[in-house]
Design a protein around this motif. Structure first.
Motif, PDB file in Angstrom:
ATOM      1  N   LEU B 186       0.830  -1.209   0.000  1.00  0.00           N
ATOM      2  CA  LEU B 186       0.000   0.000   0.000  1.00  0.00           C
ATOM      3  C   LEU B 186       0.866   1.262   0.000  1.00  0.00           C
ATOM      4  O   LEU B 186       2.084   1.193   0.135  1.00  0.00           O
ATOM      5  CB  LEU B 186      -0.929  -0.006   1.221  1.00  0.00           C
ATOM      6  N   LYS B 188       0.774   3.606   2.242  1.00  0.00           N
ATOM      7  CA  LYS B 188       1.087   4.052   3.612  1.00  0.00           C
ATOM      8  C   LYS B 188       1.482   2.846   4.457  1.00  0.00           C
ATOM      9  O   LYS B 188       0.879   1.795   4.345  1.00  0.00           O
ATOM     10  CB  LYS B 188      -0.142   4.690   4.258  1.00  0.00           C
ATOM     11  N   TYR B 195      -5.039   0.777   7.678  1.00  0.00           N
ATOM     12  CA  TYR B 195      -6.171   0.653   6.756  1.00  0.00           C
ATOM     13  C   TYR B 195      -7.418   0.079   7.437  1.00  0.00           C
ATOM     14  O   TYR B 195      -8.528   0.270   6.966  1.00  0.00           O
ATOM     15  CB  TYR B 195      -5.795  -0.128   5.485  1.00  0.00           C
ATOM     16  N   ASN B 270     -13.255  -5.098   4.794  1.00  0.00           N
ATOM     17  CA  ASN B 270     -11.960  -4.568   4.347  1.00  0.00           C
ATOM     18  C   ASN B 270     -12.111  -3.402   3.393  1.00  0.00           C
ATOM     19  O   ASN B 270     -11.414  -2.402   3.511  1.00  0.00           O
ATOM     20  CB  ASN B 270     -11.157  -5.670   3.643  1.00  0.00           C
ATOM     21  N   GLU B 271     -13.026  -3.552   2.424  1.00  0.00           N
ATOM     22  CA  GLU B 271     -13.196  -2.453   1.471  1.00  0.00           C
ATOM     23  C   GLU B 271     -13.757  -1.225   2.171  1.00  0.00           C
ATOM     24  O   GLU B 271     -13.275  -0.112   1.993  1.00  0.00           O
ATOM     25  CB  GLU B 271     -14.129  -2.851   0.315  1.00  0.00           C
ATOM     26  N   THR B 274     -11.100   0.269   4.407  1.00  0.00           N
ATOM     27  CA  THR B 274     -10.001   0.834   3.628  1.00  0.00           C
ATOM     28  C   THR B 274     -10.412   2.154   2.986  1.00  0.00           C
ATOM     29  O   THR B 274      -9.668   3.131   3.016  1.00  0.00           O
ATOM     30  CB  THR B 274      -9.542  -0.152   2.534  1.00  0.00           C
ATOM     31  N   ARG B 275     -11.606   2.165   2.422  1.00  0.00           N
ATOM     32  CA  ARG B 275     -12.085   3.428   1.852  1.00  0.00           C
ATOM     33  C   ARG B 275     -12.095   4.512   2.918  1.00  0.00           C
ATOM     34  O   ARG B 275     -11.624   5.628   2.712  1.00  0.00           O
ATOM     35  CB  ARG B 275     -13.501   3.266   1.281  1.00  0.00           C
ATOM     36  N   MET B 279      -8.128   5.700   2.674  1.00  0.00           N
ATOM     37  CA  MET B 279      -8.414   6.683   1.617  1.00  0.00           C
ATOM     38  C   MET B 279      -9.153   7.907   2.150  1.00  0.00           C
ATOM     39  O   MET B 279      -9.441   8.820   1.402  1.00  0.00           O
ATOM     40  CB  MET B 279      -9.234   6.015   0.501  1.00  0.00           C
TER      41      MET B 279
END
Ligand code: FAD
Ligand code: FAD
Ligand code: SF4
Ligand code: SF4
Ligand code: FES
Lengths: 280, 498
Positions: B186, B188, B195, B270-271, B274-275, B279
């Motif tokens: 990733l 970071k 994340y 996870n998505e 993570t978003r 992000m």
């Protein structure tokens, strides 16, 4: 930070950039893609590796500006930097000698199909390419494709150049004539859907490269998932290439539209901010 | 914001056992449900000293047995009690690399605090909170300086993954004089700490500080490097890495395999996380990455990951229903997280299991169907097995579903590495004490070996790996069971979610 070495504008919407990324250039193969992020606030977006130069340590991308990130990227050129550039991602294309191969590229899809066509040709295949676009202005890399193809067909939806038809028409004729071992179709989801539908009738194996929404590109999030042959696949690690006859294109297309309102909000805000900057 | 410390502070120096366990100040539930700032605010010095004074300094401290890395708990608490947080942090750092993290996220009620002798008749000493206090004190008052590093050994170690296992191993090896490069996929560093775990539970500034510290020891970070794609393990060995530590976590999301899981609005945890975390989608449109929750969200699962997802969705403005197939007692998340989630207004829909997700004509989630469950006989894990009640299906209208039913090993790296023995579930097989894999010069630890476990176990694995790699590179025999006082978790049946 990754340096942009060059930018070439093909039209108001389509441009090419060459980016310095030696580790990616050393490892990449046709069919793979990268993920980039412009700056700290940026989104991670996937783009296919359209070309690479291992000696120079560079990757070429060809981009169609459609939303905030691709518009912002369009403003960057020689000497600017990208915060992140990750790759190569995805499974490389399997390049084998199979006989006659049709490479159909629609719109921006011509860029990703170019290195595949070149590799197929180098592997001893007869390559027939179809370069398609909505109109002449959106036609891409006709010359490059001609160089790596035994035969080249150009089509535009509006007839402004080449044949006045959809990409599926010459594809159908070629299948009809017989002796096609493999079709590669890369372009917008709808184009790949109809190409696959066309070739299914003739039982010609067809590979497509799916462009689902992605975040990490390493199999960690599942944002990119898509049904293939009734099974859920992660496009970023299991693909991006799949058997077009197995792909649930309607699901792919629906999932691509997941963030339409937010994408519009983001682009509008960006356009306003750049317009303000211009006046100031 | 100290107004809601719940325990009263006695005026005169009280008898030790009469002092109640000191509550930690936190943002009021209503307020914090609308922001991403940290929920708990930490002890002030006075409260910390008072809490520290509760520890009776056992000769044979049980608490230490409960800590996977064996922190000298009595000693650091004593120093806090004496008003010497600098001494306390120095003591902590003898054993642990990330006290600010572990003090916040360790499941203390199952580890150190569960064993604390005071817990038998009273409440256990708040070991985690004190650990956090010492670490935060250091953050606020400046570090006591860099630890001594040994002279350069002229050997190069590659570490794959920058989660707690990778960071710890890299830091330890750098201190021993090795050249270390961390490769992180990733953009970071921090792994799950950056994340996965949200800002309101673990501020990202703390993770960044820990990464900066590791970098200050001379460790090189190569971000945007996907091992297995940008470079393979075999290439790393050919290209001058003398040893490799694989700490790439267990980051492959599981789904339930029920109809409708690919509809728009269905996320893996996870998505979703993570978003939001990596992000910063919770700050959209200032940050470009979007996220959608709609009005009502269903979160499936009851582990830490499910709690983090639920509380994130709540903060994004949704009404959140947490659906779990067992009962409250079996919820695997830390007690504190469950408590916080309930306070904030997460609606628990227990003993219910999703059977399908139903979409509208545009391919968006519209409803989730669940079936009610009842608890039957205990299963292999000792927990009572949930069995569906026939005919009890019902539907809940939702705009999004977050699936948090566990993660598996991501095959990206392992598939591209030759000669690496894996378990049936795809985890890397590593020796319990030495963390050696079947491939020469390659070691592995953390979630990629144990399956999803805890931060402190991953950190412990990082320490063990560093010692093993040191011996390996010096041509010495590797650690045996007696020498290794750190639990790597390999022998434990780990499983946080589900
Ligand atoms: C494997 C792969 C290869 C691709 N190769 C190319 C390429 O070579 N050239 C090219 O121009 N485009 C390519 N794309 C598409 C490109 O990623 C999107 O056009 C880009 O993300 C749009 O971002 P935006 O912010 O400008 O637009 P937005 O307004 O954010 O989005 C416009 C549309 O792009 C898609 N999109 C949005 N975000 C993402 C995301 N994070 N990941 C993927 N798709 C997204 C959605 O369908 C969306 O409706 C590829 C996509 C994939 C998955
Ligand atoms: C949402 C969530 C909440 C949690 N809450 C808690 C809690 O409260 N308390 C607790 O103790 N534990 C908690 N855990 C578990 C804990 O975070 C993990 O057990 C721990 O982080 C494992 O550490 P690790 O170093 O093994 O792996 P990770 O932290 O997963 O780090 C692995 C790193 O390797 C990178 N990587 C993966 N593949 C590659 C590759 N091919 N090349 C390069 N890099 C790669 C990843 O990007 C990642 O950065 C939680 C987990 C999650 C997901
Ligand atoms: S590291 Fe975790 S288990 Fe060990 S003492 Fe600290 S909080 Fe307890
Ligand atoms: S068991 Fe409890 S009282 Fe005893 S030393 Fe540990 S923390 Fe202190
Ligand atoms: S983009 Fe995250 S798994 Fe494919």
């Amino acid at each position: 930070m990754y340096k942009i070495l060059d930018r070439v504008d093909y039209s108001d919407d389509v441009y090419m950039q060459v980016i310095e990324a030696p580790a990616v250039a050393a490892a990449c193969k046709p069919g793979q893609f990268i993920i980039l992020r412009i700056d700290e606030e940026g989104e991670r977006i996937p783009l296919t590796i359209a070309d690479f130069d291992r000696a120079a340590g560079t990757i070429t991308i060809v981009v169609q500006a459609i939303g905030k990130t691709t518009r912002q990227l369009q403003k960057l050129g020689k000497g600017d930097f990208l915060a992140n550039f990750i790759g190569p991602l995805g499974v490389p294309s399997v390049i084998e000698k199979v006989g006659t191969v049709v490479c159909a590229g629609g719109g921006i899809g011509v860029a990703p199909i170019y290195p595949i066509a070149r590799a197929l040709k180098e592997a001893g295949n007869k390559v027939i390419s179809i370069v398609a676009a909505r109109n002449q202005n959106l036609l891409l890399w006709e010359d490059r494709m001609r160089e790596v193809s035994d035969e080249l067909i150009v089509t535009t939806d509006d007839g402004s150049r080449g044949r006045h038809c959809l990409v599926t028409e010459p594809l159908k004729e070629l299948c009809e004539a017989g002796d096609i071992a493999l079709v590669y179709a890369i372009g917008p989801g709808v184009m790949m859907k109809f190409c696959s539908r066309t070739t299914l009738e003739y039982g010609v194996k067809t590979l497509v490269s799916l462009n689902s929404i992605m975040v990490d590109g390493t199999g960690m999030c599942g944002a990119c998932r898509c049904s293939v042959g009734g099974e859920t696949k992660f496009v970023c690690v299991d693909g991006p290439e799949f058997d077009g006859h197995q792909v649930d294109f309607d699901q792919l297309l629906a999932r691509q539209r997941q963030y339409l309102p937010q994408e519009k909000e983001s682009l509008d805000a960006y356009l306003v901010s750049t317009a303000v900057n211009k006046v100031a | 914001m100290t107004n809601n410390i719940r325990a009263e502070k006695p005026a005169r120096k009280p008898k030790r056992l009469a002092i109640p366990r000191q509550a930690i100040p936190e943002q009021p539930a209503k307020l914090r449900a609308t922001n991403f700032d940290e929920v708990t605010l930490g002890y002030d010095q006075e409260t910390a000293i008072l809490e520290a004074s509760r520890c009776i300094q056992c000769k044979k401290p049980k608490c230490v047995e409960g800590c996977p890395v064996g922190i000298d708990i009595g000693a650091f608490i004593k120093l806090i009690g004496e008003g010497d947080p600098a001494g306390a942090i120095a003591k902590l750092k003898e054993t642990t690399s990330f006290p600010a993290v572990c003090g916040r996220v360790c499941p203390q009620e199952e580890q150190c605090e569960q064993r604390c002798i005071l817990g038998v008749k009273h409440d256990p000493v708040a070991i985690g909170r004190l650990e956090r206090y010492a670490a935060d004190w250091e953050f606020a008052n400046g570090s006591s300086g860099k630890p001594k590093t040994a002279p350069k050994k002229g050997k190069h170690v590659g570490v794959v993954g920058s989660g707690p296992a990778g960071l710890t191993c890299a830091g330890e090896l750098a201190k021993m004089g090795y050249d270390v490069t961390i490769y992180e996929a990733l953009h970071k560093p921090g792994g799950v700490l950056v994340y996965g775990i949200p800002e309101f539970r673990l501020p990202k500034a703390i993770v960044q500080r820990e990464c900066d510290y590791v970098q200050s020891l001379g460790v090189e970070f190569k971000l945007d490097y996907v091992i297995g794609r940008t470079l393979t393990v075999d290439q790393m060995l050919e290209d001058g890495h003398d040893a490799i530590f694989l700490a790439n976590g267990a980051g492959l999301p599981s789904f339930m395999n029920i109809p409708g899981e690919n509809l728009n609005g269905v996320y893996s945890a996870n998505e979703f996380l993570t978003r939001s975390n990596l992000m910063k989608a919770y700050r959209f449109p200032e940050y470009d990455t979007p996220i959608t929750v709609g009005k009502r969200v269903a979160v499936i699962g009851a582990g830490n990951v499910a709690m983090d997802s639920a509380r994130t969705a709540l903060r994004l403005g949704a009404e959140v229903h947490l659906i779990y197939r067992r009962s409250h007692d079996e919820m695997p998340a830390r007690n504190e997280e469950i408590h916080h989630a309930e306070e904030e207004g997460i609606i628990l829909d227990l003993l219910a299991n999703p059977t399908q997700i139903i979409g509208d004509e545009r391919g968006w989630v519209h409803e989730i169907e669940v079936i009610d469950m009842e608890l039957g006989e205990p299963d292999d894990s000792g927990r009572r097995r949930p069995v569906p009640k026939e005919g009890s299906e019902r539907r809940i209208q939702v705009d999004a579903v977050i699936v948090s039913v566990g993660t598996k090993a991501n095959p990206l790296l392992t598939r591209s590495t030759s000669g690496l023995e894996l378990t049936k579930r795809g985890n890397i097989v590593a020796d319990e004490n030495t963390l050696e894999t079947s491939k020469k010069g390659v070691f592995a630890g953390g979630d990629i070996v144990t399956g999803s476990a805890t931060v402190i176990l991953a950190m412990g694995a990082g320490k063990t790996a560093a010692r093993s790699i040191d011996r390996y590179l010096q041509g010495q025999p590797l650690l045996n069971a007696e020498e290794n006082e750190v639990t790597t978790g390999t022998a434990q049946l780990a499983g946080v979610a589900s």
